[in-house]
Scaffold this active site. Structure first.
Site, PDB file in Angstrom:
ATOM      1  N   ILE A 218      -3.511   3.045   3.249  1.00 46.01           N
ATOM      2  CA  ILE A 218      -2.333   2.236   3.008  1.00 46.01           C
ATOM      3  C   ILE A 218      -1.696   2.403   2.705  1.00 46.01           C
ATOM      4  CG2 ILE A 218      -3.414   0.353   1.197  1.00 46.01           C
ATOM      5  CD1 ILE A 218      -2.722  -1.264   3.487  1.00 46.01           C
TER       6      ILE A 218
ATOM      7  N   ASP B 234      -5.864  -1.243  -5.440  1.00 41.93           N
ATOM      8  CA  ASP B 234      -4.410  -1.915  -6.170  1.00 41.93           C
ATOM      9  C   ASP B 234      -3.838  -0.158  -7.187  1.00 41.93           C
ATOM     10  OD1 ASP B 234      -3.043  -3.305  -8.287  1.00 41.93           O
ATOM     11  OD2 ASP B 234      -4.366  -4.050  -8.834  1.00 41.93           O
TER      12      ASP B 234
ATOM     13  N   SER C 199     -11.271  -7.843  -0.988  1.00 44.24           N
ATOM     14  CA  SER C 199     -12.995  -8.497  -1.998  1.00 44.24           C
ATOM     15  C   SER C 199     -14.019  -7.376  -1.190  1.00 44.24           C
ATOM     16  CB  SER C 199     -13.167 -10.185  -2.030  1.00 44.24           C
ATOM     17  OG  SER C 199     -11.985 -10.473  -2.280  1.00 44.24           O
ATOM     18  N   THR C 200     -13.696  -6.681  -0.488  1.00 47.41           N
ATOM     19  CA  THR C 200     -15.423  -5.604  -0.413  1.00 47.41           C
ATOM     20  C   THR C 200     -15.563  -4.841  -1.273  1.00 47.41           C
ATOM     21  OG1 THR C 200     -14.238  -4.534   2.265  1.00 47.41           O
ATOM     22  CG2 THR C 200     -15.239  -6.629   2.005  1.00 47.41           C
TER      23      THR C 200
END
Ligand code: AR6
Length: 179
Positions: A18, A41, A130-131
């Site tokens: 990303i 992140d 969240s995965t």
């Protein structure tokens, strides 16, 4: 790559990183501290440089920790994307209240899209929120994510392209199946 049309907009599924995306905005799967971390992140803060963290610190100073399911926006620092939208996904656990967690996960997508539209963004990239470290079951998460984006795109907004940028085959296949 796979794509589906929703009204005037399209949802595109790709396998990739990303941080390399050239959409107007990318979304970060952050934690409530907004101080960076591992996974996507960590990758976003490393690639984007210190400007993003300094804006995150300012946000936390003003409004405190970011609650699960909400989103905030910073510049993209050195990234190709103009904006990074930071959202906090739910943490999946043993005695999870599945209903509550699914509402929170949906909210991550809707709130991110709403913030993006406020800035007149036309294209945005999402990771699979969240995965990873937060362990949300992939198939359920993919269904929630795709449904949330489709629902949002049924309404009027500036957003014409939503990319899901998925890091491995298993994640990519789950999202394509959900679509
Ligand atoms: N591009 C796209 N997807 C990625 C990338 C990348 N560069 N790197 C990892 N992924 P995670 P979470 C995928 O753990 O579950 C952090 O420490 C990864 O394979 O990044 O929401 C935060 O600070 C997975 O499919 O996010 C929080 O503390 C997806 O991104 C916590 O982890 C999400 O995995 C958030 O956990």
């Amino acid at each position: 790559m796979k794509e589906v049309k929703v009204g005037q907009a399209r949802i595109v599924f790709i396998k990739g990183d990303i941080t390399k995306q050239t959409t107007d905005a990318i979304v970060n799967a952050a934690n409530s501290s907004l101080m960076g971390g591992g996974g996507v992140d960590g990758a976003i803060h490393r690639a984007g440089g210190p400007q993003i963290l300094s804006e995150c610190k300012e946000i936390v100073r003003k409004q405190g920790r970011l609650p699960t399911g909400q989103a905030v926006i910073t510049s993209g620092g050195k990234l190709p994307a103009k904006f990074v939208i930071h959202t906090v996904g739910p943490i999946y656990g043993k005695n999870a209240d599945c209903r509550k967690l699914s509402v929170e996960l949906r909210s991550c997508y809707i709130e991110s899209l709403r913030l993006a539209a406020e800035r007149k963004v036309t294209s945005i990239s999402f990771p699979s929120i969240s995965t990873g470290a937060y362990r949300y079951p992939l198939i359920a998460a993919a269904a929630i994510a795709v449904a949330a984006v489709k629902d949002f795109l049924q309404g009027e907004s500036s957003i014409k392209e939503v990319y899901f940028v998925l890091f491995n085959d298993q994640t990519y296949n789950s999202y394509v199946n959900a679509a």
